[in-house]
Every structure is written in C-alpha cells, then in structure tokens.
Scaffold this motif. Structure first.
Motif, PDB file in Angstrom:
ATOM      1  N   MET A 175       0.591   4.368  -2.553  1.00 26.42           N
ATOM      2  CA  MET A 175      -0.209   5.576  -1.792  1.00 26.42           C
ATOM      3  C   MET A 175       0.794   6.615  -2.054  1.00 26.42           C
ATOM      4  O   MET A 175       0.358   7.776  -2.511  1.00 26.42           O
ATOM      5  N   GLU A 176       2.322   6.407  -2.297  1.00 26.85           N
ATOM      6  CA  GLU A 176       3.195   7.350  -2.499  1.00 26.85           C
ATOM      7  C   GLU A 176       3.075   7.920  -4.054  1.00 26.85           C
ATOM      8  O   GLU A 176       3.129   9.153  -4.175  1.00 26.85           O
ATOM      9  N   ASN A 222      -0.151  10.071  -4.048  1.00 31.19           N
ATOM     10  CA  ASN A 222       0.106  11.210  -3.354  1.00 31.19           C
ATOM     11  C   ASN A 222       0.859  12.396  -4.269  1.00 31.19           C
ATOM     12  O   ASN A 222       0.596  13.358  -4.565  1.00 31.19           O
ATOM     13  N   VAL A 252       0.780  -1.121   0.008  1.00 36.57           N
ATOM     14  CA  VAL A 252      -0.109   0.050   0.072  1.00 36.57           C
ATOM     15  C   VAL A 252       0.941   1.230  -0.058  1.00 36.57           C
ATOM     16  O   VAL A 252       0.510   2.063  -0.545  1.00 36.57           O
ATOM     17  N   LEU A 260      -8.392   3.381  -1.865  1.00 34.72           N
ATOM     18  CA  LEU A 260      -7.209   2.626  -1.454  1.00 34.72           C
ATOM     19  C   LEU A 260      -7.373   3.071  -0.014  1.00 34.72           C
ATOM     20  O   LEU A 260      -7.065   2.010   0.938  1.00 34.72           O
ATOM     21  N   TYR A 261      -7.510   4.258   0.408  1.00 30.61           N
ATOM     22  CA  TYR A 261      -7.782   4.414   1.847  1.00 30.61           C
ATOM     23  C   TYR A 261      -8.988   3.629   2.552  1.00 30.61           C
ATOM     24  O   TYR A 261      -8.683   2.895   3.539  1.00 30.61           O
ATOM     25  N   ARG A 272      -7.299   7.264  -4.448  1.00 30.54           N
ATOM     26  CA  ARG A 272      -6.574   7.490  -3.280  1.00 30.54           C
ATOM     27  C   ARG A 272      -7.892   7.137  -2.434  1.00 30.54           C
ATOM     28  O   ARG A 272      -7.514   6.216  -1.334  1.00 30.54           O
TER      29      ARG A 272
END
Length: 234
Positions: free
Chosen positions: A99-100, A103, A95, A122-123, A119
């Motif tokens: 996530m990076e 972002n 993850v 994903l969260y 995102r």
C-alpha cells in the motif's frame, strides 16, 4: 482481477508488452530481448522487464536496486512505484508495504489510473470497501469509460445492495454501449425496486428489444415477463 495480476499488469504488461497466458504471467525464462539477458537494461521497458525477471528469480534486492534507478531517472513517474509494489507483493511483505508503494505512485501521479485500480483492488482484497470505492470513483471521474473500475465498483454496490450506486453504474455502462441489453435489464429491475415504475418499464422494454435482436430468447422472455407484471400494476 486479483491484486497480483493487477500489479504485474500495470507495472509490466502495459508498457513492456509482456504477454499473459490463460491469466498467468509469463515466466522470466520466456522473456525475450535485453531484459532477459545479462546486459544492463537501458530503456524504461527494459528496466521493467528486468525487475519482473528479478522477482521471478527471487532476486528481490537486485530488483529494488533497479527500481531506485528508475525513480532517479524519472521521479515523476508512477510506474517505478508500481514495480516496487509488485516486488513487495512477491516477497509477501504484507499489505502495508504494498500500500505504501501504491500511495507513493499516486502521490507522484494522482491521475495514474493503473495505480488507482491497483490500490482499489488491494483495498477490496482486505475488505476495505469504502476506500476501494473512493479509488474506483476517482478513476471514473478521470475516465468514465474505464470498464475495469466500473465492473469493480458495480461488484461492491451489488454486494452491499446499494441501489442508487447501481443505477449510476448501469447508467455509465449504457453510456459506454447504448446496446448493452443486460445493463438496461438490470437498471430496470433496480428502478422497479425503487418504485420508479415508468423508468423500469422503459428500460425493460429496451432490454427486451435488444435481447430479441441478439436472439437471446430466454433473456427476452424474462424482460417481457417482468414488463407485463409492471404494466398490470402501473
């Protein structure tokens, strides 16, 4: 929509026009044109299809090289970082790396709805519902008509019995479609739970009328029965 399908959709389907069959991304062998050939891809769409094809073939290093080329060509675009997130997801890199990349996509384009939805999903997939809600709220602030963000936010509000959040969600749904009988019905029930009987009766009456017009007899009956109970106690 699960995170894999969202990443593929946003990184590829939107601009590269790759199809989805029964919810499953098409395979690299099904791709048409330059992106599926050995020719050097030129356009953004071709580059994106080429990245997808490399992922399907398990050639992740080559896919990352293509993404870096896309970033150099258009450093202010969120799309290359969406492609990078997809590569990391395909590689099962965890993850944090996905996530990076997301972002980074949002950093270069804070109003990228595709990146924000990805995102947020994903969260949500890792049960970080607070951060997911922030992303869905951000999307709806940019585009109040975005159905996917509204549906995802409503799902979270339902899971946590957030009545005020649900009122806001159903109100947005009604703003999108003034004949959304289900949204009127659900908002009416929430108003009833909040003790706002007048608003509840108004919504339930509207829901009944719309259900009747749609010939949804059972739903119309349910709205009528709830309305009668409220009228007796008003």
């Amino acid at each position: 929509m699960n995170i894999q399908r969202r990443l593929i959709a946003t990184a590829l389907l939107v601009t590269a026009n790759i199809g989805v069959v029964a919810g499953t991304p098409v395979k690299a062998a099904e791709l048409k044109g330059p992106a599926a050939s050995s020719a050097q891809p030129q356009s953004d769409a071709e580059m994106q299809k080429a990245v997808y094809a490399k992922c399907e073939a398990g050639e992740f290093d080559a896919a990352l090289v293509l993404v870096e080329q896309m970033i150099k060509a258009n450093p202010k675009s969120a799309m290359p970082y969406m492609c990078k997130a997809m590569i990391f997801y395909y590689q099962h890199d965890g993850v944090a790396k996905v996530m990076e990349a997301l972002n980074q996509a949002i950093e270069v384009d804070p109003k990228s709805i595709d990146a924000l939805v990805a995102r947020g999903c994903l969260y949500e997939s890792v049960n970080n519902f607070g951060m997911a809600l922030k992303d869905f709220d951000a999307i709806l602030a940019i585009d109040p008509t975005n159905l996917e963000a509204l549906q995802q936010r409503t799902k979270i509000h339902l899971a946590f019995h957030n009545k005020q959040g649900l009122i806001a969600d159903y109100t947005l749904a009604i703003a999108r479609n003034h004949e959304d009988a289900e949204a009127y019905y659900r908002r009416g029930i929430i108003y009833e739970l909040l003790g706002e009987k007048k608003k509840a009766m108004t919504d339930l009456q509207r829901a009944e009328d719309l259900f009747v017009a749609l010939k949804q007899t059972d739903n119309a009956r349910a709205a009528r029965e709830r309305l009668v109970v409220l009228q007796k106690t008003a």
